[in-house]
Design an enzyme around this catalytic site. Structure first.
Site, PDB file in Angstrom:
ATOM      1  N   ARG A   1       4.564   9.461   2.647  1.00  0.00           N
ATOM      2  CA  ARG A   1       3.765   8.461   3.352  1.00  0.00           C
ATOM      3  C   ARG A   1       3.945   7.090   2.716  1.00  0.00           C
ATOM      4  O   ARG A   1       4.070   6.081   3.418  1.00  0.00           O
ATOM      5  CB  ARG A   1       2.279   8.841   3.377  1.00  0.00           C
ATOM      6  N   CYS A   2       3.960   7.042   1.388  1.00  0.00           N
ATOM      7  CA  CYS A   2       4.132   5.765   0.696  1.00  0.00           C
ATOM      8  C   CYS A   2       5.452   5.099   1.061  1.00  0.00           C
ATOM      9  O   CYS A   2       5.546   3.865   1.064  1.00  0.00           O
ATOM     10  CB  CYS A   2       4.090   5.974  -0.816  1.00  0.00           C
ATOM     11  N   MET A   3       6.484   5.895   1.334  1.00  0.00           N
ATOM     12  CA  MET A   3       7.820   5.351   1.597  1.00  0.00           C
ATOM     13  C   MET A   3       8.050   4.995   3.058  1.00  0.00           C
ATOM     14  O   MET A   3       9.187   4.693   3.438  1.00  0.00           O
ATOM     15  CB  MET A   3       8.882   6.366   1.160  1.00  0.00           C
TER      16      MET A   3
END
Length: 416
Positions: free
Chosen positions: A403-405
């Site tokens: 999700r962060c990426m």
């Protein structure tokens, strides 16, 4: 596909997403500067790139159009020579507040004249600038040389956290909130967002319409923002997102006549490295299903609701997480625990972003392969075929998961 932004949930079928392939900016992390750059370790960059390419391959296999931050910024800068020049001037100004005017002009001239294409310019800005790269004449003599920076010293620092594209802005409904970043290592990253959403032919927003702006007086970062329904946004009060920022964000959301959001829920989480953002301990899997790090989310203590038409925040601290979600989403919330019931395994897998998955369709997620206990629990809940894992030995060293990426630009509305 339609142009513009459309993200009204965390789980609608993902159609377009923005990523950044790890690049030269990561080559500048050393054991000495890693902490200041928000890393615990030095990455093997070539392997990180292979892992990221594998992530993109999985996304494309799911029918997702993958956009790259570098390309979008370059396309925005190419809209006019003045936009390109404005970017150079602003970037140099923000990168060296202590530069004298003569030195600043020399650096601006370097960016103006040494990069033929906008893409080359953007990549150079991301990678940083050293003294030897601009050929400053160096005085001879031992004592003179002692006063000068080393040729390899940075005039402009690199931005190694860029592959976590979730944080510099948030897609919310048909709009965006451009972040003000908490750390000095990352606060320049949002300049790319600014130019994309001011000038890109497909994604420019109306002037002054964004739900948040990078110059506002408090901090909001995208990893703390979850759009869990067309009416409700959840924002973490975290190490990197402040309560004042959430109040400003909510006010701008509610003032926007086109916004469908009626509620902004604020969840307070521990302000520490292992849970720097809400999405490191809480992500959505499907309608009414969530992945949580139970140690911090299972007994949520402080929560608040800002509601359209209500002047004061509502204190929800007498309710647990399940009850809050049941009320605002009208569902029977169900939780999958990162690492299961064993607290040691839960701590280990949360540290390696076991709770940070990217949902590409309702009940279908991308997760890091290094969290087997969490992934097995996800398979039991969602089905074996609906948990797609990616290699993560190097990417995870930056303390961010799938999700962060990723920054969704377009998701199908639920029910479509």
């Amino acid at each position: 596909m339609d142009k513009g932004i459309n993200v009204k949930s965390e789980i609608g079928k993902l159609r377009k997403v923005m990523v950044h392939r790890p690049g030269a900016e990561l080559l500048e992390i050393t054991p000495e500067n890693a902490h200041d750059m928000l890393f615990e370790d030095v990455l093997f960059v070539e392997q990180a790139q292979k892992e990221h390419d594998g992530f993109v391959e999985v996304l494309r296999g799911e029918g997702v159009e993958v956009l790259y931050l570098v390309d979008l910024t370059a396309e925005a800068l190419a809209t006019s020579p003045q936009v390109r020049q404005n970017f150079i001037n602003e970037f140099v100004e923000e990168s060296g507040a202590s530069f004298d005017e003569g030195f600043k002009k020399q650096i601006i001239s370097h960016f103006e004249n040494n990069y033929k294409t906008e893409k080359e310019l953007v990549l150079a800005a991301m990678a940083g600038l050293t003294y030897d790269s601009i050929g400053i004449p160096r005085k001879s003599g031992l004592l003179s040389s002692l006063r000068l920076p080393k040729p390899s010293s940075f005039i402009i620092n690199p931005m190694p956290n860029l592959y976590f594209t979730r944080d510099p802005f948030s897609s919310m409904g048909n709009n965006v909130a451009i972040s003000r970043m908490w750390s000095a290592a990352r606060n320049r990253e949002t300049i790319f967002s600014k130019y994309i959403f001011a000038h890109h032919p497909d994604y420019a927003q109306e002037e002054g319409s964004c739900f948040y702006e990078r110059h506002l007086p408090s901090y909001v970062e995208g990893g703390d923002v979850l759009v869990i329904s067309p009416e409700t946004v959840v924002v973490g009060i975290s190490q990197r997102t402040y309560p004042e920022g959430i109040e400003i964000l909510a006010e701008k959301i509610f003032q926007n006549e086109k916004s469908t959001f009626k509620n902004v829920l604020a969840f307070e989480i521990p302000k520490q490295r292992n849970c720097m953002h809400l999405d490191t301990i809480f992500t959505q899997l499907d309608i009414g299903k969530y992945l949580i790090y139970e140690k911090y989310m299972g007994d949520l203590i402080h929560a608040y609701a800002l509601e359209r038409g209500r002047s004061e925040a509502r204190d929800l601290s007498h309710l647990n997480l399940k009850k809050i979600l049941d009320i605002y989403l009208k569902c029977d919330a169900k939780f999958v625990k990162c690492g299961g019931d064993n607290p040691v395994h839960a701590d280990r897998e949360q540290w390696n972003d076991g709770a940070n998955v990217l949902t590409v369709a309702p009940g279908r997620v991308i997760a890091y392969d290094r969290n087997p206990l969490t992934n097995d629990l996800l398979r039991k809940e969602l089905g074996e075929e609906n948990v797609l894992t990616i290699a993560s030995s190097e990417l995870s060293r930056g303390r961010g998961g799938p999700r962060c990426m990723s920054m969704p630009f377009f998701r199908d509305d639920l029910g479509v």
